[in-house]
Structures are given as C-alpha cells and as structure tokens.
Design an enzyme around this catalytic site. Sequence first.
Site, short mmCIF file in Angstrom:
data_model
loop_
_atom_site.label_atom_id
_atom_site.label_comp_id
_atom_site.label_asym_id
_atom_site.label_seq_id
_atom_site.Cartn_x
_atom_site.Cartn_y
_atom_site.Cartn_z
N LYS A 122 0.70 -1.20 0.32
CA LYS A 122 0.36 0.16 0.07
C LYS A 122 0.29 1.04 0.00
O LYS A 122 1.70 1.34 0.70
CB LYS A 122 -0.79 -0.17 1.38
CG LYS A 122 -2.03 1.31 1.42
CD LYS A 122 -3.11 1.09 2.53
CE LYS A 122 -3.75 2.51 3.18
NZ LYS A 122 -4.75 2.06 3.60
N ASP A 227 -13.13 5.51 10.61
CA ASP A 227 -13.70 5.48 9.32
C ASP A 227 -13.73 3.85 9.72
O ASP A 227 -13.90 2.89 7.91
CB ASP A 227 -12.59 5.98 8.55
CG ASP A 227 -12.74 6.20 7.15
OD1 ASP A 227 -14.40 6.48 7.43
OD2 ASP A 227 -11.98 6.20 6.63
N1 LIG Z 1 -4.60 -6.20 3.66
C1 LIG Z 1 -5.57 -6.15 2.35
N2 LIG Z 1 -6.19 -7.46 1.79
C2 LIG Z 1 -6.85 -7.20 0.48
N3 LIG Z 1 -7.16 -6.39 -0.53
C3 LIG Z 1 -7.08 -4.73 0.05
C4 LIG Z 1 -6.02 -5.66 1.17
N4 LIG Z 1 -5.76 -3.92 1.85
C5 LIG Z 1 -6.38 -3.28 1.17
N5 LIG Z 1 -7.22 -3.91 0.77
C6 LIG Z 1 -7.82 -3.66 -1.05
O1 LIG Z 1 -7.77 -1.76 -1.21
C7 LIG Z 1 -8.54 -0.87 -0.78
C8 LIG Z 1 -8.12 0.21 -0.97
O2 LIG Z 1 -7.74 -0.06 0.61
P1 LIG Z 1 -7.33 0.51 1.52
O3 LIG Z 1 -8.72 0.80 2.42
O4 LIG Z 1 -6.33 0.24 2.79
O5 LIG Z 1 -7.18 2.58 1.08
P2 LIG Z 1 -8.03 3.92 1.10
O6 LIG Z 1 -6.40 4.45 0.07
O7 LIG Z 1 -7.09 4.19 2.73
O8 LIG Z 1 -8.59 3.85 0.57
P3 LIG Z 1 -10.07 4.35 1.48
O9 LIG Z 1 -8.97 5.60 1.72
O10 LIG Z 1 -10.64 4.95 0.17
O11 LIG Z 1 -10.62 3.72 1.96
C9 LIG Z 1 -9.59 -1.86 0.12
O12 LIG Z 1 -11.24 -1.83 -0.39
C10 LIG Z 1 -9.28 -3.58 -0.27
O13 LIG Z 1 -10.44 -3.80 -1.90
#
Ligand SMILES: Nc1ncnc2c1ncn2[C@@H]1O[C@H](COP(=O)(O)OP(=O)(O)OP(=O)(O)O)[C@@H](O)[C@H]1O
Length: 405
Positions: A122, A227
């Site tokens: 990420k 959140d």
């Molecule tokens: N460890 C993981 N395993 C599988 N899928 C994941 C994982 N982490 C994230 N994802 C996928 O990636 C997407 C986005 O992840 P995350 O919510 O952490 O990002 P973000 O930038 O914080 O998004 P937002 O703020 O829009 O929720 C998740 O909805 C999920 O589908």
Amino acid sequence: MRLDAKALRYMSSDDFRVLTAIEVGSRNHDIVPAPLIAQLSHIRGGGVNRYIGDLIKRKLIASETNSKYVGYKLIYAGYDYLALKTLSKRGTVTSVGNQIGVGKESDIFVVAGEDEEQVVLKVHRLGRQSFRNVKNKRDYFRQDQSPSWMYMSRLSAMKEFAFMKVLYEHGFPVPKPIDQNRHVVVMGLVDAFPLRQITEVGEPGKLYSTLMDLIVRLAKHGLIHGDFNEFNILLQENGEPVLIDFPQMVSTSHPNAEYYFNRDVDCIRTFFKRRFNYESVLYPKFRLDADKDFNLDVQVAASGFTKKDQAQLEKYQEDVGANQNEGETRSDYYDSHEDVSDEEFVYSGDEAGSEEDEGEPSTKGKETADSGDGDDESDSDFIIETDKLGNTVRRRRTPADVDGN
Ligand SMILES: Nc1ncnc2c1ncn2[C@@H]1O[C@H](COP(=O)(O)OP(=O)(O)OP(=O)(O)O)[C@@H](O)[C@H]1O
C-alpha cells in the site's frame, strides 16, 4: 502512475546514490543544488550532471529554479523508487505485480513477498484528495511552516503500520503487518471482498452484531477506528470480517472520542439499513468510564509513532475534513475525482531513515477496483455469484472468467 519494477533492475548504483543524495539534501533545501548533490553522493567532477539528467528523464526528480539557483527535487515516483528499493533489499518485496485498487489517498498492489507468497503493498498518497479540499495548500509545501505531502504520506504509513501491528498482536482481525518504509506498507493479502461489494448476506443480524462487538472491543482496548464503514471492512468467505485502513484511528481519551465512536456505529447502522434492509434497536453507546481491558494507544505511542506525529496527521485530517464539500460521500469522490499529476507532488524535506543504498521505488495507476458506489455502477465489469455460505457477492471480472476457467 505505475509501479515500475523494471526501472529498479536497470538503475545503476550511482543513479541510486544521486537519488538518495537528493532525498537527504531535501531535508534542508526546497530544491537541492547540483554541487550539494555531488558532495552528498561522492560523485566528483561534472559526472553528477549526467546522472541528474538521467533521473529527470525517468521522471524520478524534477528541476526547478528559485531566485538564486537551479536545483532538483524528488517527485513521487522517485520517492516510491527509494521505498521499493529498501523493501526489496530487506527481502520483504521480491517482485512487483498488479495494482488491485486505488483508495482516496493510496494505491494498492499485490506483489510477491519473502517466500514468493502474495502480499499487499500500500503506497500512501496524501495530497491526492486534499488538493481538492485543502484551502491552505501552500502550508504543506513550505518546509519552514508545515511538512510536505510526502512527509505526511510517510507519517500516514507509519501510523497504519504501528496500529496494524499492535492490533494484530492482540488478536484483532486485521491484515498481517509485514514491513514499512517511507510511505509504503507491506501487509498480508486478505482473501475477501469489501463489504461495499456484498449485495446480500445470509444472516445480516449476525454480521451486524459481529461488527458492533468489534467496535466495542476496540474501545475496550482504548481505540476508535474513526472510519469504520463498508469500505474498510473486508468480508471473508467464512463470514468473518477483517478491518483495514487506520488513518483516523484515535484513542478513547481523545476530546472528540464520543463523536468518532458514534459516527462509526452510525455508519454501520445506516449501511445495514440501506443495503440489507436490516435495523436493530440494539447498538453500542460510548462510555468514557467503561472498564478498559488494555490501552493499545499507549503501545502505539511506544512503537515509534509518537504523539507529535499523531498530532501532525490529525491537523492534516482536520484541514481536509474541514474543507470537504458538504455532503460529499466517498462514492461522489470516486465518481468525480480527477487525477493530479505526480509532478505536482513535490518532496520538500523532513525525510528520515534514508541511509545510502536504502532505496526503493514507486507505484500507482488506474482505478481497477471499486470505482463508484456499487449501487450505481454499471454491472458489465462484475459477476454476481453465491459464495459457500449462500451470500450473494458481486465481484469484478478477471481474465479467468473470460477464459471460462
Ligand atoms: N490487505 C489487503 N488485502 C486485500 N485487499 C486489500 C488489502 N488492503 C486493501 N485492500 C483493497 O484495497 C482497497 C483500498 O484499501 P484501503 O482502504 O486501505 O485504501 P485507502 O486509500 O485508505 O482507501 P480509502 O481511504 O478510499 O478507503 C480496499 O477496499 C480493498 O479492496
């Protein structure tokens, strides 16, 4: 923007030294002059200019002129590059795969980990959303006043990793924390769908209770997710949820704790009503005097993510939140957001932990998963199917579906 694994292989050690020198020089300079880069990289003579030219061509750095001199600055791709290099040197990332998602402020990839297993990478990208929403953008660029976007992204990654680690160690259902460097977190891949993509569940009441219990259990450990919603809850085939994404996690002793707690509870109640037509009179209430099993926020502070770091991130989040368009939901955001050029994200210093050779690289790209509110989206890219528990799930088509496998 892509995660360019090939670039990693083709970069010479001198290129890396120059890139790292620019990162180090950025701590004290908005733009780093060539003589300083030469000094920090120990590359003598005019040689350094060739490497600088090369890095500009690869779009890892950019040149800029101020009133006194021409200098160079790291841009997001260069910062990504340094992070990936470090992770690959540590062996926690061994090859780069596909982008599986794009969040409001992150890019998510599936990559190969230490034992070739699939893991999630990420890349935090604070500023993507805030460019639209923060009025005082200049504040975040001015090193003398506030940290840069990249510094904030690094803080956000540190926070995510620190919380994931503490929660994981205490048996909470979160992905396995594997590694973190700069603005990048490596974690276990969860085989699950975001709750947002689930159109029907066998027993909504059971899932509702599980989620409310999770909110209460977190509070009993001194924490509020902040959140807690259908975007950040992944539902596994066995019906058990996994919680992801902790940018807004706060302590139950935070002055606005009750507000955050109630908001988490309300998110779940609203979603269950809208999506599953499920309502319950039972829902948890915040109690400041509740007996705490444990204070995990204290452990997080001890992990290196300090109170000062937390305060800086909170200020940023408040700035973003305070300027958020009224009534704008996350789906509205996905539907309307325009991509901001990476060149606009300029690293202006404050980075730590960048020993020579401790480099690593970049990511980002197309929105592939979750690009709007599931309720409104065109169905052509999705398949509706029933999982083992009889839940109806909506998932994105994969090449295997086309091949008929
Ligand atoms: N460890 C993981 N395993 C599988 N899928 C994941 C994982 N982490 C994230 N994802 C996928 O990636 C997407 C986005 O992840 P995350 O919510 O952490 O990002 P973000 O930038 O914080 O998004 P937002 O703020 O829009 O929720 C998740 O909805 C999920 O589908």
